[in-house]
Design an enzyme around this catalytic site. Structure first.
Site, PDB file in Angstrom:
ATOM      1  CE1 TYR A  23     113.750  53.889  62.414  1.00  0.00           C
ATOM      2  CE2 TYR A  23     111.736  52.798  61.274  1.00  0.00           C
ATOM      3  CZ  TYR A  23     113.011  53.285  61.430  1.00  0.00           C
ATOM      4  OH  TYR A  23     113.922  53.135  60.109  1.00  0.00           O
ATOM      5  CG  ASP A 245     117.812  55.375  48.467  1.00  0.00           C
ATOM      6  OD1 ASP A 245     116.969  54.353  48.093  1.00  0.00           O
ATOM      7  OD2 ASP A 245     118.199  55.620  49.832  1.00  0.00           O
ATOM      8  CE  LYS A 274     110.407  51.915  52.580  1.00  0.00           C
ATOM      9  NZ  LYS A 274     111.655  52.741  52.618  1.00  0.00           N
TER      10      LYS A 274
HETATM   11  C1  LIG Z   1     112.872  52.664  53.325  1.00  0.00           C
HETATM   12  C2  LIG Z   1     113.997  53.205  52.409  1.00  0.00           C
HETATM   13  C3  LIG Z   1     115.398  52.778  52.685  1.00  0.00           C
HETATM   14  C4  LIG Z   1     115.704  51.532  53.760  1.00  0.00           C
HETATM   15  O1  LIG Z   1     114.986  50.454  53.184  1.00  0.00           O
HETATM   16  P1  LIG Z   1     114.941  49.235  54.209  1.00  0.00           P
HETATM   17  O2  LIG Z   1     114.218  48.028  53.525  1.00  0.00           O
HETATM   18  O3  LIG Z   1     114.179  49.723  55.353  1.00  0.00           O
HETATM   19  O4  LIG Z   1     116.260  48.748  54.753  1.00  0.00           O
HETATM   20  C5  LIG Z   1     116.459  53.286  52.067  1.00  0.00           C
HETATM   21  N1  LIG Z   1     116.204  54.256  51.271  1.00  0.00           N
HETATM   22  C6  LIG Z   1     114.907  54.881  51.103  1.00  0.00           C
HETATM   23  C7  LIG Z   1     114.950  56.179  50.118  1.00  0.00           C
HETATM   24  C8  LIG Z   1     113.876  54.396  51.756  1.00  0.00           C
HETATM   25  O5  LIG Z   1     112.799  54.856  51.538  1.00  0.00           O
END
Ligand SMILES: *Cc1c(COP(=O)(O)O)cnc(C)c1O
Length: 426
Positions: A23, A245, A274
């Site tokens: 980024y 998500d 994460k």
């Molecule tokens: C960070 C994030 C992703 C992507 O995860 P990566 O490990 O960076 O591929 C997807 N969805 C949400 C809500 C996120 O915060």
């Protein structure tokens, strides 16, 4: 404390010539900070300076950096078996982790598909949803309803679910599948519209994808548990799949272990990542109900889910995740989140009255100060000011946000909020 790193000039030179950073407009961006060690909520730089970390490395390091329980678990696993392929071979760290995840996530999620990153967990969720309908004999249902300010990752499928007005992925518009990106409904009128849209479109829709309660990287926007529950109710009324998500919100960040639990709902499919390993290693997962999983059981091989990352369920990452779950069991993380929420609410309140502040909002261990206006120059200026005060904060767009380790001390958190207030005053 780690000693100064005297050879950092050398390797920084290599960085400058050979690294393609994330980024970043490399031509104009300020040089990155050489970091040589972490501990708790502290980053140590090569010149010996320390910074209090308000981001916890994209909110992954939920127990603080270098937690000995996680480090020891990874070390022990490293000596036994760092990795094996996951097709045709089973191992205990993955099996234990899967069982434990189904216990702490919303009731009804029973199957766990492991991957290495949040974006891939989202791609897998999309494939599961589309193929679910194919396997059920209704193959045209391959589009998704998604929400403005949503962020779901950087791979093609995940990008297609992100806010379409956000410039970040605009260049790839023509490569991505088209989805229906709408505002999060918030009142009777917009819910009626949402209901009508789903009714009209459902023959082409696989499901609804949402970041429950807090939309993270797309602008740190919040909605209530009542709104989430109503979105869920309408989605299920139309018999569409509900995909949560929780890559950002999972693991206590919003005040519950998972945000869906505050609304009392069980998604058909759940994405996590994460903070899953407490910030030690890359691991993500897509969880599904038995209803979803059973639709893939068939005498036909082509009904199976065709996905399998090379490092799927990496034993080191699973060991880190199991150790992280031990800590959630043994240590009072939810209480700590409550205390952080309380402190953030009080400490950030004065920002509300300041010039150029549009909104202040706090949810769990997330604090947001949204500015009226912030151009690129202001963002860079703010980042510089924070550094000068010994704190690691990285505003983006018009938001300054705090997502500290859940173990951060009151004093360190005070340092972060004081720094925001001092910087806004200038
Ligand atoms: C960070 C994030 C992703 C992507 O995860 P990566 O490990 O960076 O591929 C997807 N969805 C949400 C809500 C996120 O915060």
């Amino acid at each position: 404390m780690t000693k100064k790193d005297s050879n950092s000039q050398d390797w920084l030179n290599h960085y400058q010539h050979h690294i393609w950073p994330p980024y970043t407009q490399v031509k104009t961006a300020p040089a990155p900070l050489p970091v040589i060690a972490t501990n708790g909520s502290t980053l140590t730089l090569a010149d010996g300076r320390t910074l209090v970390d308000g981001i916890a490395s994209w909110w992954t390091a939920c127990h603080g950096y270098n937690h000995p329980h996680i480090t020891n678990a990874v070390e022990a696993q490293l000596k036994k078996m760092p990795h094996v392929m996951f097709a045709g071979l089973a191992h205990e760290p993955a099996a234990q982790l899967a069982a434990r995840l189904t216990k702490i996530t919303p009731a009804g999620l029973k199957r766990v598909f492991f991957s290495d990153s949040g974006s891939v967990a989202v791609e897998v969720a999309m494939k599961m949803a589309v193929q679910y309908w194919v396997n059920k004999g209704t193959p045209k249902r391959d589009r998704f309803i998604t929400f403005r300010h949503g962020y779901h990752g950087d791979t093609m499928g995940a990008m297609s679910l992100c806010d379409t007005e956000d410039g970040m992925h605009a260049i790839f518009k023509h490569y991505m599948p088209m989805q229906y990106n709408i505002a999060v409904p918030s009142d009777e009128y917009s819910f009626a519209e949402f209901d009508e849209l789903l009714g009209a479109m459902k023959k082409n829709i696989a499901g609804v994808v949402i970041e429950p309660l807090v939309q993270g990287a797309g602008g740190m926007k919040f909605h209530t548990a009542d709104i989430l529950a109503e979105i869920y109710r309408i989605t299920k009324k139309h018999e569409l799949l509900f995909i949560a998500d929780e890559v950002f919100t999972g693991f206590a960040r919003t005040g519950h272990m998972f945000a869906c639990q505050e609304a009392g709902i069980t998604p058909d499919i759940l994405c996590i990542g994460k903070a899953l390993t407490g910030g030690a290693l890359s691991l993500a997962a897509t969880l599904a109900t038995e209803e979803i999983f059973n639709a893939f059981l068939s005498d036909k091989h082509e009904a199976a889910l065709m996905h399998g990352p090379t490092y799927m369920a990496n034993p080191l990452a699973c060991a880190a995740a199991n150790a992280s779950l031990d800590l959630f069991e043994k240590e009072p993380r939810l209480k700590q989140v409550e205390a952080i929420e309380q402190q953030l609410s009080e400490a950030l309140e004065p920002c509300r009255k300041m010039d150029n502040v549009y909104d202040v909002r706090v949810k769990g261990a997330i604090g947001v100060v949204q500015l009226e206006k912030a151009d690129r120059a202001l963002v860079l200026h703010l980042r510089k000011k924070f550094l000068e005060q010994g704190v690691w904060l990285r505003p983006f767009g018009d938001v300054m946000y705090l997502t500290p380790a859940l173990t951060i001390t009151e004093k360190d958190l005070r340092m972060l909020t004081d720094s925001i207030i001092r910087t806004l005053k200038d």
